[in-house]
Enzyme design. Structure first.
Site, PDB file in Angstrom:
ATOM      1  N   HIS A 197      34.866  39.084  40.817  1.00  0.00           N
ATOM      2  CA  HIS A 197      35.470  38.972  39.484  1.00  0.00           C
ATOM      3  C   HIS A 197      34.379  39.032  38.410  1.00  0.00           C
ATOM      4  O   HIS A 197      34.032  38.022  37.793  1.00  0.00           O
ATOM      5  CB  HIS A 197      36.261  37.659  39.403  1.00  0.00           C
ATOM      6  CG  HIS A 197      37.311  37.634  38.354  1.00  0.00           C
ATOM      7  ND1 HIS A 197      37.045  37.305  37.044  1.00  0.00           N
ATOM      8  CD2 HIS A 197      38.640  37.905  38.407  1.00  0.00           C
ATOM      9  CE1 HIS A 197      38.174  37.356  36.349  1.00  0.00           C
ATOM     10  NE2 HIS A 197      39.154  37.723  37.146  1.00  0.00           N
ATOM     11  N   GLU A 345      38.081  44.732  39.344  1.00  0.00           N
ATOM     12  CA  GLU A 345      38.183  44.139  40.681  1.00  0.00           C
ATOM     13  C   GLU A 345      38.677  45.183  41.675  1.00  0.00           C
ATOM     14  O   GLU A 345      39.813  45.647  41.569  1.00  0.00           O
ATOM     15  CB  GLU A 345      39.182  42.977  40.681  1.00  0.00           C
ATOM     16  CG  GLU A 345      38.809  41.820  39.802  1.00  0.00           C
ATOM     17  CD  GLU A 345      40.041  40.998  39.427  1.00  0.00           C
ATOM     18  OE1 GLU A 345      40.465  40.161  40.228  1.00  0.00           O
ATOM     19  OE2 GLU A 345      40.585  41.209  38.335  1.00  0.00           O
TER      20      GLU A 345
END
Ligand code: NAG
Ligand code: NAG
Ligand code: NAG
Ligand code: NAG
Ligand code: NAG
Ligand code: NAG
Length: 384
Positions: A197, A345
């Site tokens: 992330h 992501e």
């Protein structure tokens, strides 16, 4: 590499993993063998805190958002998830429930409940209140250019079945290449979806603090349709002819304004927070590219994942708790503002465990290990 770490993880499972508690804020400093990139990591969340690559003038810039004050990785009130591994199940789970075997909207038997830690307690996000981003990982291996962090996630933690042992390896290679591998093994059937992330600003906030000079290109003609809380409905949306189409390179900042009224990132939200399905990712050619025409810094991502979540920092700014920028981004008196950064992501189809029609098997068990691999290749592109 893959086999070795799987054997390593399986040995840990068989013999009981020693959970070596390390200092959550101990800085692990990696340098590529040719000096082309440097990065810092901390055991809390196995998070990447800084990453320096060269710009068009050959000067290093730190292009990852984060905190200079490392304790804020633990104490931050609105927890944007700066740089960690997210798991055991990244992104959202409808109502925080699923069944094994999976069923539509967890309507079947053998149901599990995980924390509903988002949207006023209606769904789960990034593995619950105490996701992998909140755990202190152990440092299992460390050289000047490689670090492996491991985590034992006990059965029942956050309501998930079975113990999972996970390992993430970060390696800085020559030619400014960052390789990330995540492996996990489970003692029982359980959903697993991990991701990294990372918040990027490829200008390190030097030329601008918007995304107008950031361009992206990736071949994806479908996104997963979501409701006002970003929960997948089971449908897919076609991207051609919409602001979601990045098959031909375009400015991210300019595209953000064209999303007004479309609710792509939830009710009344402007920007992107979507899961694109790659059309035909072969795992060898870059599936995703982003670059800044101002700094010249470009990232090409090669990945084994099927999908891609992109979030354009729509909700990062909260006037009552603004986040100070790192000194390398002009902080701390300046703050990270809305639409000034990008989370990328590499992942699987979101909430596939509540949408059997997606046909993606995210239930792992003994004999079915989980493996995630992505390589971020940094380079400099000249613009006339
Ligand atoms: C990381 O290591 C490199 C090479 O040894 C060094 O130049 C740099 O100052 C270190 N950075 C930090 C933040 O410790
Ligand atoms: C770092 O953040 C903590 C809160 O997490 C705060 O108590 C501390 O004063 C901060 N340190 C500095 C040097 O700003
Ligand atoms: C599950 O979530 C959906 C929205 O995602 C909601 O409509 C439904 O009421 C929820 N069900 C339960 C039992 O909470
Ligand atoms: C959150 O839930 C509480 C209790 O059900 C309700 O009073 C409140 O209006 C909700 N807030 C939002 C933003 O939905
Ligand atoms: C996008 O909209 C905002 C707010 O209306 C405006 O300030 C900004 O200049 C616009 N950006 C572009 C690239 O049009
Ligand atoms: C903004 O931050 C405050 C303080 O942490 C928090 O109570 C509030 O819910 C936040 N607002 C949003 C929209 O997240």
């Amino acid at each position: 590499m893959l086999c070795l770490s799987l054997i390593f993880l399986s040995t840990l499972l068989l013999h009981g993993a020693p959970q070596v508690l390390t200092d959550p804020f101990e800085i692990v400093n990696l340098t590529a063998p040719d000096g082309s990139a440097m990065a810092n990591f901390i055991p809390l969340g196995a998070a990447a805190t800084n990453l320096w690559v060269k710009d068009k003038n050959g000067r290093f810039r730190d292009i990852l958002l984060g905190y200079d004050n490392l304790t804020m990785y633990e104490t931050d009130p609105n927890h944007p998830n700066f740089g960690p591994v997210v798991g055991r199940y990244a992104n959202r789970i409808r109502n925080g429930t699923f069944t094994i075997p999976i069923s539509k909207d967890a309507s079947g038997p053998n149901k599990f409940q995980v924390p509903k830690n988002e949207n006023n307690g209606t769904n789960s996000l990034h593995g619950g209140y105490f996701g992998y981003d909140r755990r202190t990982w152990s440092v299992a291996k460390r050289t000047s250019s490689v670090v492996t962090f491991t985590l034992v996630d006990p059965a029942g933690e956050q309501g998930f079945p079975g113990t999972v042992i996970a390992a993430v390896t970060y390696e800085l290679k020559a030619k400014a290449t960052w390789k990330i591998s995540m492996e996990a093994v489970a003692t029982e059937k359980t959903p697993i979806m991990l991701s990294g992330h990372h918040y990027w600003n490829l200008e390190a906030y030097e030329e601008t603090s918007d995304l107008i000079g950031h361009f992206a290109q990736f071949d994806a003609s479908r996104v997963i349709a979501t409701d006002g809380h970003l929960i997948p409905t089971g449908d897919l949306l076609d991207t051609p002819g919409t602001p979601l189409d990045f098959r031909v390179a375009k400015s991210i900042g300019v595209s953000i304004n064209t999303t007004e009224g479309k609710d792509y990132c939830g009710t009344d939200c402007v920007g992107f927070d979507n899961c694109w399905i790659y059309d035909g990712n072969d795992g060898r050619q870059p599936a995703f590219s982003v670059w800044s025409i101002n700094s010249g810094i470009r990232i090409d991502v090669v990945t084994n994942q099927l999908a891609l979540q992109v979030y354009t920092c729509n909700g990062i700014f909260n006037a009552s708790q603004p986040i100070p920028r790192k000194a390398s981004h002009g902080g701390p008196s300046l703050f990270y503002k809305k639409h000034s950064c990008l989370v990328v992501e590499q992942e699987s189809w979101i909430d596939a465990i509540n949408n059997p029609e997606f046909g993606v098997n995210q239930i792992y068990e003994p004999g079915r290990p989980y493996s995630w691999g992505s390589t971020y290749i940094f380079s400099v592109q000249e613009f006339s």
